[in-house]
Design a protein around this motif. Structure first.
Motif, PDB file in Angstrom:
ATOM      1  N   ASP A 104       0.828  -1.193   0.000  1.00  0.00           N
ATOM      2  CA  ASP A 104       0.000   0.000   0.000  1.00  0.00           C
ATOM      3  C   ASP A 104       0.873   1.257   0.000  1.00  0.00           C
ATOM      4  OD1 ASP A 104       0.767   0.578   2.793  1.00  0.00           O
ATOM      5  OD2 ASP A 104      -0.582  -1.057   3.303  1.00  0.00           O
ATOM      6  N   GLU A 105       0.263   2.394  -0.255  1.00  0.00           N
ATOM      7  CA  GLU A 105       0.986   3.672  -0.317  1.00  0.00           C
ATOM      8  C   GLU A 105       1.563   4.070   1.038  1.00  0.00           C
ATOM      9  OE1 GLU A 105       1.868   5.747  -2.881  1.00  0.00           O
ATOM     10  OE2 GLU A 105       1.217   4.065  -4.110  1.00  0.00           O
ATOM     11  N   GLU A 106       0.872   3.744   2.105  1.00  0.00           N
ATOM     12  CA  GLU A 106       1.336   4.111   3.438  1.00  0.00           C
ATOM     13  C   GLU A 106       2.698   3.496   3.750  1.00  0.00           C
ATOM     14  OE1 GLU A 106      -0.032   3.648   8.093  1.00  0.00           O
ATOM     15  OE2 GLU A 106      -1.542   3.465   6.518  1.00  0.00           O
ATOM     16  N   SER A 107       2.926   2.261   3.296  1.00  0.00           N
ATOM     17  CA  SER A 107       4.211   1.582   3.523  1.00  0.00           C
ATOM     18  C   SER A 107       5.368   2.365   2.911  1.00  0.00           C
ATOM     19  CB  SER A 107       4.182   0.178   2.928  1.00  0.00           C
ATOM     20  OG  SER A 107       3.200  -0.598   3.516  1.00  0.00           O
ATOM     21  N   LYS A 108       5.138   2.981   1.755  1.00  0.00           N
ATOM     22  CA  LYS A 108       6.186   3.775   1.102  1.00  0.00           C
ATOM     23  C   LYS A 108       6.566   4.980   1.951  1.00  0.00           C
ATOM     24  CE  LYS A 108       4.663   2.646  -3.562  1.00  0.00           C
ATOM     25  NZ  LYS A 108       4.123   3.191  -4.816  1.00  0.00           N
ATOM     26  N   TRP A 127      11.393 -14.407 -15.487  1.00  0.00           N
ATOM     27  CA  TRP A 127      12.486 -14.517 -14.523  1.00  0.00           C
ATOM     28  C   TRP A 127      11.935 -14.414 -13.114  1.00  0.00           C
ATOM     29  CZ3 TRP A 127      17.677 -15.188 -15.541  1.00  0.00           C
ATOM     30  CH2 TRP A 127      18.030 -15.139 -16.878  1.00  0.00           C
ATOM     31  N   SER A 128      12.439 -15.209 -12.192  1.00  0.00           N
ATOM     32  CA  SER A 128      12.126 -15.074 -10.777  1.00  0.00           C
ATOM     33  C   SER A 128      13.156 -14.113 -10.198  1.00  0.00           C
ATOM     34  CB  SER A 128      12.197 -16.420 -10.066  1.00  0.00           C
ATOM     35  OG  SER A 128      11.190 -17.271 -10.569  1.00  0.00           O
ATOM     36  N   LEU A 129      12.671 -13.051  -9.553  1.00  0.00           N
ATOM     37  CA  LEU A 129      13.560 -12.005  -9.037  1.00  0.00           C
ATOM     38  C   LEU A 129      13.381 -11.825  -7.533  1.00  0.00           C
ATOM     39  CD1 LEU A 129      13.002  -9.358 -11.852  1.00  0.00           C
ATOM     40  CD2 LEU A 129      14.874 -11.009 -11.656  1.00  0.00           C
ATOM     41  N   ALA A 130      14.494 -11.574  -6.843  1.00  0.00           N
ATOM     42  CA  ALA A 130      14.470 -11.300  -5.409  1.00  0.00           C
ATOM     43  C   ALA A 130      14.128  -9.841  -5.196  1.00  0.00           C
ATOM     44  CB  ALA A 130      15.831 -11.625  -4.794  1.00  0.00           C
ATOM     45  N   ARG A 131      12.975  -9.613  -4.611  1.00  0.00           N
ATOM     46  CA  ARG A 131      12.543  -8.261  -4.242  1.00  0.00           C
ATOM     47  C   ARG A 131      12.185  -8.319  -2.768  1.00  0.00           C
ATOM     48  NH1 ARG A 131       9.383  -7.539  -9.885  1.00  0.00           N
ATOM     49  NH2 ARG A 131      11.116  -6.568 -11.001  1.00  0.00           N
ATOM     50  N   PHE A 132      12.126  -7.168  -2.132  1.00  0.00           N
ATOM     51  CA  PHE A 132      11.844  -7.122  -0.707  1.00  0.00           C
ATOM     52  C   PHE A 132      10.762  -6.103  -0.406  1.00  0.00           C
ATOM     53  CE2 PHE A 132      15.782  -9.307  -0.807  1.00  0.00           C
ATOM     54  CZ  PHE A 132      15.853 -10.044   0.362  1.00  0.00           C
ATOM     55  N   GLY A 133      10.030  -6.367   0.665  1.00  0.00           N
ATOM     56  CA  GLY A 133       9.015  -5.443   1.133  1.00  0.00           C
ATOM     57  C   GLY A 133       9.094  -5.349   2.640  1.00  0.00           C
ATOM     58  N   PRO A 134       8.441  -4.346   3.220  1.00  0.00           N
ATOM     59  CA  PRO A 134       8.441  -4.210   4.685  1.00  0.00           C
ATOM     60  C   PRO A 134       7.977  -5.507   5.341  1.00  0.00           C
ATOM     61  CG  PRO A 134       7.486  -2.266   3.662  1.00  0.00           C
ATOM     62  CD  PRO A 134       7.679  -3.282   2.564  1.00  0.00           C
TER      63      PRO A 134
END
Length: 135
Positions: A104-108, A127-134
């Motif tokens: 969500d926008e709040e996380s940013k 492609w499988s890519l490593a991404r991260f989130g809170p």
């Protein structure tokens, strides 16, 4: 639309890419000095010995730094701006450059240095890519 800028897959990097396709993030650890790193390389960047093995990350880490791109420097990403590029330090020690993704926008708006983050493997152009989130 431009093609995805696919990374080269070599005998050295194949275990990393295969791991992501299998749902895990793999990194290398030196069996001589214990140092851990990404991206894959033939020798330990600390002691320079070729005595290493791949390990699987828990998929957790800490946000070290980030930048928001408002301009795409490759045509493939033109319709993806703005996007977040970050340095994440895995719990096991290696640091990697990755993208941040959000629910969500709040996380940013709540991003902060040393924030806990969690691996989110996503698919992009096959492609499988490593991404991260809170976390």
């Amino acid at each position: 639309m431009a093609d995805f800028p696919a990374p080269p897959v070599t005998d050295l990097t194949k275990p990393y890419w295969d791991g992501l396709a299998a749902g895990e993030l793999r990194f290398q650890r030196c069996q001589s000095c214990g140092h851990a790193w990404l991206p894959p390389r033939e020798e330990c960047p600390q002691c320079l010995l070729p005595d290493w093995r791949f390990e699987v990350s828990a998929g957790t880490g800490m946000l070290i730094s980030w930048v928001v791109y408002h301009r795409a420097f490759h045509a493939y990403f033109a319709d993806k701006v703005p996007y977040y590029v970050a340095v994440v330090e895995l719990t096991e020690g290696p640091r990697l450059i990755t993208n941040l993704v959000f629910d969500d926008e709040e996380s940013k708006q709540q991003l902060r240095i040393d924030q806990r983050v969690r691996l989110r493997i996503s698919s992009e152009a096959g492609w499988s890519l490593a991404r991260f989130g809170p976390a």
